[in-house]
Design a protein around this motif. Structure first.
Motif, PDB file in Angstrom:
ATOM      1  N   UNK A 187       0.904  -1.325   0.083  1.00 51.67           N
ATOM      2  CA  UNK A 187       0.225  -0.240  -0.016  1.00 51.67           C
ATOM      3  C   UNK A 187       0.732   0.930   0.035  1.00 51.67           C
ATOM      4  N   UNK A 188       1.594   0.707   0.519  1.00 45.91           N
ATOM      5  CA  UNK A 188       2.961   2.654   0.868  1.00 45.91           C
ATOM      6  C   UNK A 188       3.499   2.715  -0.522  1.00 45.91           C
ATOM      7  N   UNK A 189       3.706   1.555  -1.192  1.00 48.03           N
ATOM      8  CA  UNK A 189       4.752   1.662  -2.333  1.00 48.03           C
ATOM      9  C   UNK A 189       3.433   2.465  -3.975  1.00 48.03           C
ATOM     10  N   UNK A 190       2.007   2.127  -3.587  1.00 45.04           N
ATOM     11  CA  UNK A 190       1.239   2.727  -4.201  1.00 45.04           C
ATOM     12  C   UNK A 190       1.317   4.052  -4.576  1.00 45.04           C
ATOM     13  N   UNK A 191       1.354   4.722  -3.536  1.00 42.68           N
ATOM     14  CA  UNK A 191       0.995   6.112  -3.243  1.00 42.68           C
ATOM     15  C   UNK A 191       2.971   6.266  -3.438  1.00 42.68           C
ATOM     16  N   UNK A 192       3.668   6.053  -3.087  1.00 43.53           N
ATOM     17  CA  UNK A 192       4.446   5.970  -3.428  1.00 43.53           C
ATOM     18  C   UNK A 192       5.335   6.755  -4.762  1.00 43.53           C
TER      19      UNK A 192
ATOM     20  N   UNK B 266       3.850  15.963  -0.567  1.00 45.73           N
ATOM     21  CA  UNK B 266       4.191  15.072   0.326  1.00 45.73           C
ATOM     22  C   UNK B 266       4.985  14.814   1.618  1.00 45.73           C
ATOM     23  N   UNK B 267       4.753  15.891   2.284  1.00 42.92           N
ATOM     24  CA  UNK B 267       5.012  15.536   3.430  1.00 42.92           C
ATOM     25  C   UNK B 267       3.835  15.325   4.101  1.00 42.92           C
ATOM     26  N   UNK B 268       2.277  15.539   3.270  1.00 41.18           N
ATOM     27  CA  UNK B 268       0.993  14.996   4.461  1.00 41.18           C
ATOM     28  C   UNK B 268       0.532  13.842   3.752  1.00 41.18           C
ATOM     29  N   UNK B 269       1.471  13.190   2.239  1.00 41.97           N
ATOM     30  CA  UNK B 269       1.608  12.000   2.507  1.00 41.97           C
ATOM     31  C   UNK B 269       2.204  10.983   2.989  1.00 41.97           C
ATOM     32  N   UNK B 270       3.747  11.961   3.501  1.00 39.91           N
ATOM     33  CA  UNK B 270       3.867  10.660   4.166  1.00 39.91           C
ATOM     34  C   UNK B 270       3.024  10.672   6.012  1.00 39.91           C
ATOM     35  N   UNK B 271       2.913  11.554   6.451  1.00 38.91           N
ATOM     36  CA  UNK B 271       1.803  11.738   7.363  1.00 38.91           C
ATOM     37  C   UNK B 271       0.250  10.780   6.812  1.00 38.91           C
ATOM     38  N   UNK B 272       0.084  10.974   6.134  1.00 35.92           N
ATOM     39  CA  UNK B 272      -1.201  10.224   5.606  1.00 35.92           C
ATOM     40  C   UNK B 272      -0.465   8.103   5.499  1.00 35.92           C
ATOM     41  N   UNK B 273       0.643   7.710   4.968  1.00 34.74           N
ATOM     42  CA  UNK B 273       0.562   6.613   4.671  1.00 34.74           C
ATOM     43  C   UNK B 273       1.409   5.920   5.940  1.00 34.74           C
ATOM     44  N   UNK B 274       2.167   6.937   6.737  1.00 35.32           N
ATOM     45  CA  UNK B 274       1.825   6.209   8.637  1.00 35.32           C
ATOM     46  C   UNK B 274       0.322   6.024   8.801  1.00 35.32           C
ATOM     47  N   UNK B 275      -0.385   6.758   8.685  1.00 31.48           N
ATOM     48  CA  UNK B 275      -1.810   6.065   9.244  1.00 31.48           C
ATOM     49  C   UNK B 275      -2.489   4.829   8.121  1.00 31.48           C
ATOM     50  N   UNK B 276      -1.776   4.927   6.975  1.00 34.03           N
ATOM     51  CA  UNK B 276      -2.137   3.738   7.063  1.00 34.03           C
ATOM     52  C   UNK B 276      -1.234   2.519   7.648  1.00 34.03           C
ATOM     53  N   UNK B 277      -0.076   2.857   7.156  1.00 36.38           N
ATOM     54  CA  UNK B 277       0.856   1.488   8.089  1.00 36.38           C
ATOM     55  C   UNK B 277      -0.044   0.854   9.602  1.00 36.38           C
ATOM     56  N   UNK B 278      -0.336   2.144  10.127  1.00 32.63           N
ATOM     57  CA  UNK B 278      -0.891   1.708  11.572  1.00 32.63           C
ATOM     58  C   UNK B 278      -2.273   1.531  11.644  1.00 32.63           C
ATOM     59  N   UNK B 279      -2.805   1.133  10.820  1.00 35.88           N
ATOM     60  CA  UNK B 279      -3.957   0.771  10.099  1.00 35.88           C
ATOM     61  C   UNK B 279      -3.689  -0.888   9.734  1.00 35.88           C
TER      62      UNK B 279
ATOM     63  N   UNK C 272      -7.741  -4.269   7.411  1.00 39.43           N
ATOM     64  CA  UNK C 272      -7.974  -4.050   6.273  1.00 39.43           C
ATOM     65  C   UNK C 272      -8.154  -3.040   5.460  1.00 39.43           C
ATOM     66  N   UNK C 273      -9.674  -3.457   5.899  1.00 37.58           N
ATOM     67  CA  UNK C 273     -10.517  -2.370   4.457  1.00 37.58           C
ATOM     68  C   UNK C 273     -10.797  -0.740   4.829  1.00 37.58           C
ATOM     69  N   UNK C 274     -10.294  -0.713   5.893  1.00 41.08           N
ATOM     70  CA  UNK C 274      -9.802   0.950   6.187  1.00 41.08           C
ATOM     71  C   UNK C 274      -8.643   1.275   5.662  1.00 41.08           C
ATOM     72  N   UNK C 275      -7.584  -0.055   5.522  1.00 43.22           N
ATOM     73  CA  UNK C 275      -6.325   0.710   5.454  1.00 43.22           C
ATOM     74  C   UNK C 275      -6.617   0.907   3.362  1.00 43.22           C
ATOM     75  N   UNK C 276      -7.005  -0.348   2.498  1.00 40.38           N
ATOM     76  CA  UNK C 276      -7.165  -0.319   1.966  1.00 40.38           C
ATOM     77  C   UNK C 276      -8.211   0.793   1.212  1.00 40.38           C
ATOM     78  N   UNK C 277      -9.042   1.084   1.922  1.00 42.92           N
ATOM     79  CA  UNK C 277      -9.899   2.058   0.713  1.00 42.92           C
ATOM     80  C   UNK C 277      -9.081   3.426   1.412  1.00 42.92           C
ATOM     81  N   UNK C 278      -8.661   3.970   2.422  1.00 44.77           N
ATOM     82  CA  UNK C 278      -7.567   4.844   2.915  1.00 44.77           C
ATOM     83  C   UNK C 278      -6.823   5.401   1.961  1.00 44.77           C
ATOM     84  N   UNK C 279      -5.609   3.946   1.084  1.00 41.03           N
ATOM     85  CA  UNK C 279      -4.674   3.790   0.208  1.00 41.03           C
ATOM     86  C   UNK C 279      -5.450   4.731  -1.073  1.00 41.03           C
TER      87      UNK C 279
END
Length: 225
Positions: free
Chosen positions: A17-22, A99-112, A118-125
């Protein structure tokens, strides 16, 4: 306690999921690109796993009270140093906030993902990717009407200065953000002038071009994209 396979699966999913945003950031050649977003997402997922399951052995011990959310909470505040590193100040323009905001959002995805949501993390991505890649063209078309424009001129040596440019443009709302005058390398009587204008609409830009092109000493005039 979750199984070892489940633990590894969560870390792999966080990396995916991080790679998709990255990849979207990497495509635009930002400093925080594919690998940075993957590392942030995997790291935050691991912290979440440790926070939720890493202290199971001592939770039942007498006089031991633990808050499983404390470690995960540090990710939200600790990710700020990466976000600050991706923000650059170039002249009067600040770059890298998205980019700074995307890093913060990706950290939230990782926590999820680390928490098994899983559903919340995929939807957030998916939502984050839509915001980064899908909203930008709409923003450029409907919001960023006033933007920076650049002009390049070849003029007779010494004929153009900041005062002459301001005199040609008048005292309106036009703002000269940058003026660079560079002499030609072949010692000819020609100066290379580049002008950056901010807060200019397309109609204003055309009017400005006509004024500058008619200035004394201008031999060649170019509109830069």
């Amino acid at each position: 306690m979750i199984s070892q396979l489940e633990m590894v699966s969560r870390l792999v999913m966080a990396a995916a999921l991080g790679s998709v945003i990255g990849f979207e950031r990497e495509r635009l050649s930002w400093a925080a690109g594919l690998r940075t977003h993957m590392l942030v997402c995997v790291g935050s997922a691991l912290v979440m796993i440790v926070s939720a399951f890493g202290f199971k052995d001592v939770l039942g011990t007498a006089n031991v009270v633990l808050d499983p959310s404390r470690m995960a909470a540090q990710v939200v505040s600790g990710i700020g140093f990466l976000g600050a590193g991706s923000i650059l100040l170039r002249g009067e323009v600040i770059r890298g906030l998205t980019t700074a905001a995307s890093l913060w959002a990706v950290a939230a995805v990782g926590l999820a993902v680390g928490g098994g949501m899983y559903t919340a993390s995929i939807a957030a991505t998916i939502i984050i990717l839509i915001i980064l890649a899908g909203v930008k063209p709409l923003e450029r078309r409907f919001i960023a009407v006033r933007q920076q424009r650049s002009i390049q001129m070849f003029v007779e040596k010494g004929s153009v200065s900041l005062d002459s440019v301001h005199g040609a443009l008048g005292s309106g709302s036009v703002r000269v953000k940058q003026l660079i005058v560079q002499q030609s390398e072949d010692d000819s009587e020609v100066d290379h002038v580049q002008i950056a204008l901010s807060r200019v609409t397309p109609a204003e830009f055309e009017a400005i071009c006509q004024r500058l092109e008619s200035m004394r000493g201008v031999r060649e005039f170019r509109r830069l994209p």
